[in-house]
Design a protein around this motif. Structure first.
Motif, mmCIF file in Angstrom:
data_model
loop_
_atom_site.group_PDB
_atom_site.id
_atom_site.type_symbol
_atom_site.label_atom_id
_atom_site.label_comp_id
_atom_site.label_asym_id
_atom_site.label_seq_id
_atom_site.Cartn_x
_atom_site.Cartn_y
_atom_site.Cartn_z
ATOM 1 N N PRO A 38 -7.636 16.096 -15.417
ATOM 2 C CA PRO A 38 -6.706 14.987 -15.213
ATOM 3 C C PRO A 38 -6.275 14.882 -13.756
ATOM 4 N N VAL A 39 -5.946 13.662 -13.324
ATOM 5 C CA VAL A 39 -5.415 13.418 -11.986
ATOM 6 C C VAL A 39 -4.227 12.470 -12.109
ATOM 7 N N SER A 40 -3.452 12.361 -11.040
ATOM 8 C CA SER A 40 -2.340 11.415 -11.032
ATOM 9 C C SER A 40 -2.479 10.471 -9.852
ATOM 10 N N LEU A 41 -1.859 9.311 -9.976
ATOM 11 C CA LEU A 41 -1.883 8.324 -8.904
ATOM 12 C C LEU A 41 -1.202 8.880 -7.659
ATOM 13 N N ARG A 42 -0.079 9.569 -7.838
ATOM 14 C CA ARG A 42 0.664 10.091 -6.685
ATOM 15 C C ARG A 42 -0.150 11.137 -5.925
ATOM 16 N N ALA A 43 -0.768 12.065 -6.642
ATOM 17 C CA ALA A 43 -1.520 13.124 -5.973
ATOM 18 C C ALA A 43 -2.770 12.601 -5.282
ATOM 19 N N GLU A 44 -3.426 11.600 -5.878
ATOM 20 C CA GLU A 44 -4.683 11.107 -5.328
ATOM 21 C C GLU A 44 -4.487 10.098 -4.203
ATOM 22 N N THR A 45 -3.392 9.349 -4.233
ATOM 23 C CA THR A 45 -3.213 8.264 -3.255
ATOM 24 C C THR A 45 -1.928 8.368 -2.439
ATOM 25 N N GLY A 46 -0.983 9.194 -2.890
ATOM 26 C CA GLY A 46 0.308 9.271 -2.216
ATOM 27 C C GLY A 46 1.270 8.180 -2.625
ATOM 28 N N LEU A 47 0.849 7.288 -3.517
ATOM 29 C CA LEU A 47 1.695 6.177 -3.943
ATOM 30 C C LEU A 47 2.698 6.621 -5.002
ATOM 31 N N VAL A 48 3.901 6.102 -4.887
ATOM 32 C CA VAL A 48 4.936 6.353 -5.883
ATOM 33 C C VAL A 48 5.321 5.021 -6.509
ATOM 34 N N ILE A 49 5.082 4.891 -7.795
ATOM 35 C CA ILE A 49 5.410 3.646 -8.497
ATOM 36 C C ILE A 49 6.056 3.996 -9.826
ATOM 37 N N ALA A 50 7.151 3.319 -10.138
ATOM 38 C CA ALA A 50 7.875 3.566 -11.382
ATOM 39 C C ALA A 50 7.156 2.912 -12.554
ATOM 40 N N PRO A 51 7.300 3.478 -13.752
ATOM 41 C CA PRO A 51 6.668 2.875 -14.933
ATOM 42 C C PRO A 51 7.039 1.403 -15.116
ATOM 43 N N GLU A 52 8.305 1.059 -14.868
ATOM 44 C CA GLU A 52 8.740 -0.331 -15.028
ATOM 45 C C GLU A 52 8.004 -1.259 -14.069
ATOM 46 N N GLU A 53 7.711 -0.769 -12.874
ATOM 47 C CA GLU A 53 6.981 -1.572 -11.889
ATOM 48 C C GLU A 53 5.522 -1.766 -12.302
ATOM 49 N N PHE A 54 4.927 -0.717 -12.882
ATOM 50 C CA PHE A 54 3.513 -0.795 -13.248
ATOM 51 C C PHE A 54 3.272 -1.723 -14.428
ATOM 52 N N LEU A 55 4.273 -1.890 -15.280
ATOM 53 C CA LEU A 55 4.091 -2.721 -16.476
ATOM 54 C C LEU A 55 3.737 -4.163 -16.127
ATOM 55 N N THR A 56 4.314 -4.704 -15.052
ATOM 56 C CA THR A 56 4.059 -6.116 -14.729
ATOM 57 C C THR A 56 2.601 -6.399 -14.408
ATOM 58 N N PRO A 57 1.958 -5.700 -13.455
ATOM 59 C CA PRO A 57 0.543 -5.996 -13.202
ATOM 60 C C PRO A 57 -0.351 -5.722 -14.408
ATOM 61 N N LEU A 58 0.010 -4.715 -15.209
ATOM 62 C CA LEU A 58 -0.780 -4.433 -16.409
ATOM 63 C C LEU A 58 -0.661 -5.569 -17.413
ATOM 64 N N ALA A 59 0.553 -6.030 -17.666
ATOM 65 C CA ALA A 59 0.761 -7.105 -18.640
ATOM 66 C C ALA A 59 0.086 -8.395 -18.201
ATOM 67 N N VAL A 60 0.163 -8.704 -16.909
ATOM 68 C CA VAL A 60 -0.476 -9.918 -16.384
ATOM 69 C C VAL A 60 -1.993 -9.845 -16.558
ATOM 70 N N ALA A 61 -2.576 -8.697 -16.200
ATOM 71 C CA ALA A 61 -4.027 -8.541 -16.318
ATOM 72 C C ALA A 61 -4.468 -8.597 -17.773
ATOM 73 N N PHE A 62 -3.716 -7.940 -18.648
ATOM 74 C CA PHE A 62 -4.096 -7.942 -20.064
ATOM 75 C C PHE A 62 -4.020 -9.345 -20.652
ATOM 76 N N ASP A 63 -2.996 -10.090 -20.314
ATOM 77 C CA ASP A 63 -2.853 -11.440 -20.854
ATOM 78 C C ASP A 63 -4.038 -12.315 -20.443
ATOM 79 N N ARG A 64 -4.421 -12.240 -19.170
ATOM 80 C CA ARG A 64 -5.544 -13.061 -18.702
ATOM 81 C C ARG A 64 -6.843 -12.678 -19.407
#
Length: 230
Positions: free
Chosen positions: A136-162
Motif C-alpha cells: 500500500p501507498v498513500s497520496l501524502r507519502a508519494e506526492t507530499g500533498l495533503v488533502i482532507a477527505p471532504e475536499e477529495f469528495l468533490t472531484p470524485l463525485a463530479v467525475a463519477f457523475d459524468r
C-alpha cells in the motif's frame, strides 16, 4: 456501507455518505479494511434498476472516476493505473480500493452501494495485510500533498457523475476503452487465482462483461473473478 444500507430505503435519490472515522471497514470477500486517520472512506448509494450483470460494470465506472479524481488533485506527474478490476495504483502501489454491494430480487438490482477507500494521509501497516497483498501507498507519502477527505469528495463525485451518465447513455464500450487505456500490466504476464485454481498468462484485454481475458498456454481464458498477482 452499513450506513448506506440503513439509509437507502429512505433516500429519494442518489447520495454520497462520507465517514471520517471507520471502525468496521471491510473489503472484498469480507476482509477487513483499515482506515488510518485522514484517509478517505465514502459510499455512493443509488437505485440503478439494472440487471446484476450491468450493475457489476459500475465497478469500472467507479475505478475510472477514482483515477480521474486522483489525477486531478495529484497533477500530471502522478503515475496512476488501475489493477483489474478496480484497485487504483499510484507509482505501482495500491492507493485505493472499491467494493460493490447490492440488493435486489427478480433479476433486478433495487439498490447498489459503491464503497471507496483511499489512502490520502497514510498507508496501512503492510504487516496487517494478507500474505501476497500489493504494497500500500498513500497520496501524502508519494506526492507530499495533503488533502482532507471532504475536499477529495468533490472531484470524485463530479467525475463519477459524468462517467455514470456516459455509461447510462452510451453503454459500456467507451468506459471499457478508457479503462483499458489506464490498465496496469496490460500485455504482460500475471497470475490469477480463482479460489482453488491458479492461472498464469498474458493479460490481453477485458471483454464486454468486464471479464479479464488471459492468454494461457491452453488458449484464451475469460476470468470474471480472481485475485491478481503481478
Amino acid at each position: 456501507m452499513s450506513e448506506a444500507a440503513r439509509l437507502a430505503p429512505h433516500l429519494a435519490g442518489p447520495a454520497w455518505i462520507l465517514a471520517l472515522d471507520q471502525t468496521g471497514g471491510r473489503g472484498r470477500r469480507g476482509r477487513p479494511w483499515r482506515m488510518p486517520a485522514g484517509n478517505f472512506a465514502a459510499t455512493y448509494v443509488f437505485h440503478p434498476q439494472v440487471s446484476p450483470q450491468q450493475a457489476a460494470l459500475y465497478s469500472f465506472v467507479a475505478a475510472l472516476a477514482l483515477e480521474e479524481a486522483l489525477s486531478r488533485v495529484a497533477g500530471p506527474h502522478a503515475r496512476l493505473s488501475i489493477k483489474w478490476p478496480n484497485d487504483v495504483l499510484l507509482n505501482g502501489g495500491k492507493i485505493a480500493g472499491i467494493l460493490l454491494e447490492s440488493l435486489g430480487q427478480g433479476g433486478r438490482i433495487s439498490q447498489l452501494a459503491i464503497g471507496i477507500g483511499v489512502n490520502l494521509a497514510e498507508a496501512p501497516d503492510p504487516g496487517t495485510l494478507e500474505a501476497g497483498a500489493m504494497a500500500p501507498v498513500s497520496l501524502r507519502a508519494e506526492t507530499g500533498l495533503v488533502i482532507a477527505p471532504e475536499e477529495f469528495l468533490t472531484p470524485l463525485a463530479v467525475a463519477f457523475d459524468r462517467l455514470a451518465r456516459q455509461f447510462a447513455t452510451q453503454g459500456f464500450a467507451p468506459i471499457r476503452a478508457a479503462w483499458l487505456a489506464r490498465a496496469a500490466r496490460l500485455g504482460e504476464r500475471l497470475v490469477a487465482r480463482t479460489g482453488t485454481e491458479t492461472h498464469e498468462g498474458v493479460f490481453e484485454t477485458i471483454d464486454e462483461t468486464g471479464a479479464m481475458i488471459l492468454r494461457t498456454a491452453g488458449g484464451p481464458m475469460a476470468i470474471s473473478a480472481a485475485e491478481i498477482f503481478f
